[in-house]
Design a protein around this motif. Structure first.
Motif, short mmCIF file in Angstrom:
data_model
loop_
_atom_site.label_atom_id
_atom_site.label_comp_id
_atom_site.label_asym_id
_atom_site.label_seq_id
_atom_site.Cartn_x
_atom_site.Cartn_y
_atom_site.Cartn_z
N ARG A 571 22.29 30.56 5.89
CA ARG A 571 22.89 31.77 6.11
C ARG A 571 24.28 32.27 5.12
O ARG A 571 24.58 31.30 4.75
N CYS A 572 24.36 33.44 5.16
CA CYS A 572 25.48 34.03 4.26
C CYS A 572 26.36 35.00 5.03
O CYS A 572 25.95 35.61 5.90
N ALA A 573 27.84 35.06 4.73
CA ALA A 573 28.65 36.01 5.10
C ALA A 573 28.51 37.37 4.53
O ALA A 573 28.64 38.17 5.22
N VAL A 574 28.17 37.23 3.38
CA VAL A 574 27.97 38.53 2.71
C VAL A 574 26.56 38.51 1.74
O VAL A 574 26.44 37.45 1.27
N GLY A 575 25.81 39.39 1.80
CA GLY A 575 24.68 39.55 1.10
C GLY A 575 24.63 40.77 0.15
O GLY A 575 24.64 41.90 0.79
N ILE A 576 24.64 40.51 -1.18
CA ILE A 576 24.61 41.90 -2.07
C ILE A 576 23.28 42.04 -2.60
O ILE A 576 22.71 40.95 -3.12
N VAL A 577 22.69 43.34 -2.43
CA VAL A 577 21.47 43.51 -3.04
C VAL A 577 21.62 44.72 -4.12
O VAL A 577 21.97 45.58 -3.59
N THR A 578 21.23 44.61 -5.35
CA THR A 578 21.55 45.67 -6.31
C THR A 578 20.31 46.44 -6.52
O THR A 578 20.29 47.61 -6.94
N ASP A 579 19.05 45.85 -6.51
CA ASP A 579 17.94 46.53 -7.04
C ASP A 579 16.72 45.84 -6.55
O ASP A 579 16.89 44.72 -6.16
N MET A 580 15.60 46.21 -6.95
CA MET A 580 14.51 45.70 -6.73
C MET A 580 13.36 45.68 -7.85
O MET A 580 12.09 45.74 -7.75
N GLU A 581 14.01 45.57 -8.98
CA GLU A 581 13.17 45.74 -10.15
C GLU A 581 12.49 44.29 -10.36
O GLU A 581 12.90 43.27 -9.98
N GLY A 582 11.54 44.17 -11.61
CA GLY A 582 11.14 42.82 -12.06
C GLY A 582 9.84 42.60 -11.55
O GLY A 582 9.43 41.60 -11.52
N LEU A 583 9.06 43.71 -10.91
CA LEU A 583 7.92 43.28 -10.10
C LEU A 583 6.81 42.89 -11.31
O LEU A 583 6.03 42.03 -10.83
N ASP A 584 6.86 43.27 -12.50
CA ASP A 584 6.00 43.07 -13.46
C ASP A 584 6.10 41.42 -14.01
O ASP A 584 4.89 40.94 -14.26
N ASP A 585 7.08 40.78 -13.53
CA ASP A 585 7.41 39.60 -13.82
C ASP A 585 6.83 38.68 -12.65
O ASP A 585 6.89 37.27 -13.01
N LEU A 586 6.12 39.20 -11.58
CA LEU A 586 5.77 38.27 -10.57
C LEU A 586 4.54 38.12 -10.12
O LEU A 586 4.19 37.89 -9.05
N ALA A 587 3.60 38.70 -11.09
CA ALA A 587 2.24 38.80 -10.74
C ALA A 587 1.54 37.36 -10.54
O ALA A 587 0.69 37.51 -9.63
N GLU A 588 2.02 36.43 -11.13
CA GLU A 588 1.55 35.07 -10.78
C GLU A 588 1.66 35.01 -9.41
O GLU A 588 0.86 33.89 -8.75
N PHE A 589 2.88 35.38 -8.80
CA PHE A 589 3.08 35.08 -7.27
C PHE A 589 2.15 35.92 -6.20
O PHE A 589 2.45 36.06 -5.14
N TYR A 590 1.40 36.89 -6.85
CA TYR A 590 0.51 37.76 -6.11
C TYR A 590 1.41 38.80 -5.46
O TYR A 590 1.29 39.39 -4.51
N ILE A 591 2.66 39.13 -6.02
CA ILE A 591 3.49 40.15 -5.82
C ILE A 591 3.09 41.51 -6.62
O ILE A 591 3.64 41.26 -7.84
N ARG A 592 2.50 42.28 -6.28
CA ARG A 592 1.87 43.23 -6.93
C ARG A 592 2.08 44.57 -6.72
O ARG A 592 1.93 45.65 -7.16
N ASP A 593 3.21 44.87 -5.79
CA ASP A 593 3.42 46.29 -5.22
C ASP A 593 4.82 46.31 -4.44
O ASP A 593 5.23 45.14 -4.38
N ASP A 594 5.38 47.57 -4.49
CA ASP A 594 6.70 47.76 -3.96
C ASP A 594 6.97 46.98 -2.66
O ASP A 594 7.79 46.41 -2.22
N ASP A 595 6.08 47.04 -1.59
CA ASP A 595 6.13 46.39 -0.29
C ASP A 595 6.16 45.04 -0.64
O ASP A 595 6.85 44.43 0.25
N ALA A 596 5.58 44.34 -1.53
CA ALA A 596 5.71 42.98 -1.57
C ALA A 596 7.00 42.62 -1.98
O ALA A 596 7.32 41.59 -1.79
N MET A 597 7.35 43.52 -3.29
CA MET A 597 8.67 42.95 -3.40
C MET A 597 9.87 43.31 -2.55
O MET A 597 10.73 42.34 -2.55
N ARG A 598 9.62 44.38 -1.67
CA ARG A 598 10.60 44.35 -0.61
C ARG A 598 10.52 43.11 0.22
O ARG A 598 11.62 42.93 0.79
N ASN A 599 9.59 42.45 0.57
CA ASN A 599 9.49 41.42 1.32
C ASN A 599 10.16 40.46 0.93
O ASN A 599 10.54 39.38 1.75
#
Length: 725
Positions: A571-599
């Motif tokens: 667990r963490c006291a602070v969680g920073i999220v800047t963006d959800m870029e990099g989808l193209d780099d995750l195809a090998e993980f079957y992460i292929r759309d924005d919903d999957a990246m959000r998850n």
């Protein structure tokens, strides 16, 4: 029925920290069902009956139905092999004594290919259970033999070898109940409770508060008795003997019967009781001298009564157990060894592993039992007459809970004995007729003080109520309100996250805290780079959390590290999220759309503590939407103070960070706190102002005062410094 082709494992990964599946470590498996994709369970003749005959415990799996028998219902209605394998693996782990319950199976979107995850407490055991479950499933599908008892025995052996012992696990569970994190430091039972500077360490029933001098005193029985007697604690009269002849002389002086024990022994090993003759004393001397590291033996007045073990934690008795004598009754046919097996060892409470509160009795391997038998004219191979009662052990077998019966004066004496010896956790052995009466009334006495006492008799008593000794030990180590945590900051995304992590570290460090940072540029301690290797992985993160000097830890993660390893903290006291870029780099993980990246990215927000904060980029619509998932408060940041998300949040009294006229501004509702101008920071720092805003938001969430934030911003140099490593 035509045999079905095998399921293929495409990838097996141990996710050691929070991940897209759960907060806990899991093994993730990518499965190719092949032709079984077209064969749900209800199309396989006899499959469900074969599977449930092997694993009747599957009826307890509720599955998505939410009630007992839910998984069986799914089997009969039709479900796919990946889902079935998940439940089979969980049940095999349960049968092996490693209780787990979480599992999920999801389609990847590719025909016949699934991701399956299941909870495991140890990677070796989990992988072995996966292989065994796979073999069992295919045997059930193809109606071929499967040796379940041998499989469970092998998995049980792995659990005994690789998992925490039951006593240590009980303490860790007590810490988990208080939301105190834990890290296993070795393959044995050395465990860290808490993180960084807030940590404590345990080694079963020893802690980092356990005195080495106290342990040394406890192992010297004569010194222990001297110290206890000098403080008025009742102990049996006794003397040290260095030869068998001297032992007999001391026994005659003290008065028979006597007891002999090694002067430097522990946990009752090498102890002989109720010795009435010279031959008995001489034989007992040899046993005690052999067991101890020295040849010195303690000769004591034998105290009639039952042996008791009182567990002292801190300054109080938290559990007490009573022992009983062990007898067998002859039948004129069986040897003493066989009688022990049929009348004593048949007790389900007895066994070889730590899971059992009582040990297996082996007369042929115990010199103490052999001596007791000899005094009765028997050996382990003797055949007692029908009806003859044979004493196997006079004392020991301490496993019946009597905590609620302990007289206050007895509890006081036991707690005092632990303090006199200098142990924070101690097992106090005493003998008396009735634990509910003062020792002085019945000539009872404390006969031994043990360091690192066994806990299983209190956790799993043979009779009576189990005691929460793990909770007592955790409460001893951590004051009320302490959770063993240091502030942890997690940074996830692709936009300047390494710089943000370092800047957060700088802003916290300037307030006098020792800070560790693990990011893509390396590992930093108090702004000093100690390694230049990519430190976004699990192992590097753990280095910070086990460091006793670290008071705040900052971690950079990204989608790839979350998918391949999990977060390095729970667990963490602070969680920073800047963006959800990099989808193209995750195809090998079957992460292929924005919903999957959000998850994937939401993992960072999911682990924020209720008293913590999410620091989110308001200029990114998808990131801003993660605010609804945060258990803690939300701080939005954006360069434009007129950003719609910022404006709405601020209007509702929320906290925001923005730029106005080139100056960083904090705002909570209508209240504003201007900070430093960008122009007064180093150019390398302000190249991307949003990075500064994110770091400032995190520092604000951690309670860093505004003037120190300004000082940190002015001093920070974003230029990357090289280091060896």
């Amino acid at each position: 029925m035509t045999k079905k082709n095998d399921i293929k494992f495409l990838r097996v990964t141990h996710l050691r920290g929070p991940n897209i599946w759960t907060y806990r470590p899991v093994i993730e498996v990518w499965l190719d069902l092949g032709e079984l994709e077209e064969c749900p369970s209800n199309t396989l003749p006899g499959f469900t009956d074969r599977l449930t005959a092997w694993l009747p415990g599957l009826v307890e799996h509720r599955c998505g139905v939410g009630e007992r028998g839910g998984f069986i219902e799914r089997l009969r209605d039709g479900t796919w092999a990946g889902h079935i394998l998940e439940h089979v693996v969980l049940e095999l782990q349960n049968l092996a004594g490693m209780k787990t319950g979480f599992g999920k199976t999801r389609s990847t979107g590719e025909h016949g290919v699934y991701k399956m995850a299941f909870r495991t407490r140890d990677e070796v055991v989990g992988r072995a259970a996966l292989e065994a479950g796979h073999a069992l499933l295919m045997a059930a599908i193809n109606d071929t033999p499967f040796d379940l008892p041998a499989t469970v025995a092998r998995l049980t052996d792995l659990v005994d070898r690789y998992c925490l012992g039951p006593s240590t696990a009980h303490i860790v569970d007590g810490a988990t109940d208080r939301r105190i994190p834990s890290i296993r430091l070795t393959e044995g039972n050395l465990v860290q409770l808490g993180h960084g500077a807030a940590q404590r360490r345990i080694w079963t029933a020893e802690t980092d508060r356990t005195s080495a001098i106290g342990e040394g005193i406890a192992s010297d029985k004569d010194l222990t008795k001297t110290l206890l007697a000098s403080c008025g604690v009742p102990v049996p009269e006794g003397a040290v003997a260095r030869s068998a002849g001297q032992a007999w002389e001391e026994a005659q002086y003290i008065g028979l019967p006597v007891a002999l024990k090694p002067i430097d022994g522990n946990h009752g090993r090498g102890v002989s009781l109720n010795l009435m003759s010279e031959a008995d004393v001489v034989a007992a001397y040899a046993i005690a001298a052999e067991e101890g590291d020295s040849k010195s033996v303690l000769v004591e007045r034998f105290i009639p009564g039952n042996e008791h073990r009182l567990l002292v934690v801190g300054r109080q008795v938290v559990a007490a157990a009573k022992g009983e004598s062990l007898w067998v009754t002859g039948d004129g046919r069986q040897s003493v060894i066989a009688l022990c097996d049929s009348q004593i060892n048949i007790d389900p409470r007895r066994g070889e592993s730590e899971e059992f509160p009582l040990g297996t009795v082996k007369p042929h391997e115990s010199d103490e039992i052999k001596l007791d038998l000899k005094r009765q004219g028997l050996t382990p191979d003797s055949v007692p007459q029908a009806g003859q009662k044979v004493l196997i052990q006079l004392n020991g077998n301490v496993a019946d809970d009597v905590t609620d019966l302990v007289h206050p004066s007895v509890a006081h004496a036991a707690a005092l004995a632990a303090r006199i010896v200098g142990l924070d956790i101690a097992g106090i052995d005493l003998v008396c007729e009735d634990i509910s009466r003062p020792l002085e009334e019945q000539r009872g006495a404390i006969i031994e003080v043990n360091s690192s006492p066994g806990l299983l008799a209190h956790i799993k008593p043979a009779s009576g109520a189990p005691r929460k000794v793990g909770k007592a030990i955790v409460d001893h180590l951590f004051e009320e309100g302490e959770n063993g945590r240091i502030p942890v900051v997690g940074v996830t995304g692709t936009l300047g996250t390494s710089l943000i992590a370092r800047l957060v570290g700088c802003l916290v460090h300037i307030g006098g805290k020792h800070v560790g940072v693990a990011n893509g540029e390396g590992l930093y301690l108090d702004a000093r780079q100690v390694s230049s290797r990519d430190s976004t992985g699990f192992e590097a993160g753990q280095r910070l959390l086990i460091n006793r000097t670290v008071q705040t830890a900052v971690f950079e993660s990204n989608a790839r590290s979350i998918l391949s390893q999990g977060l390095p903290y729970d667990r963490c006291a602070v969680g920073i999220v800047t963006d959800m870029e990099g989808l193209d780099d995750l195809a090998e993980f079957y992460i292929r759309d924005d919903d999957a990246m959000r998850n994937v990215i939401r993992t960072q927000v999911d682990v924020i503590l209720p008293e913590g904060a999410a620091v989110l980029n308001a200029a990114n619509e998808a990131v801003a939407a993660l605010a609804a998932l945060s258990d803690g408060r939300v701080i939005f940041y954006a360069a434009d103070e007129n950003n719609a998300v910022l404006a709405r949040h601020r209007a509702a009294g929320g906290c925001v960070v923005f730029l106005r006229g080139g100056r960083v501004v904090l705002a909570e509702g209508a209240e504003e706190t201007p900070l430093l101008e960008l122009a007064k920071m180093k150019p390398s720092t302000v190249k991307h102002p949003e990075n500064v805003l994110a770091a400032v938001g995190a520092a604000w969430a951690l309670g860093v005062p505004a003037d120190l934030i300004c000082g940190g911003l002015r001093a920070f140099d974003a230029t990357r410094k090289k280091a060896n490593g």
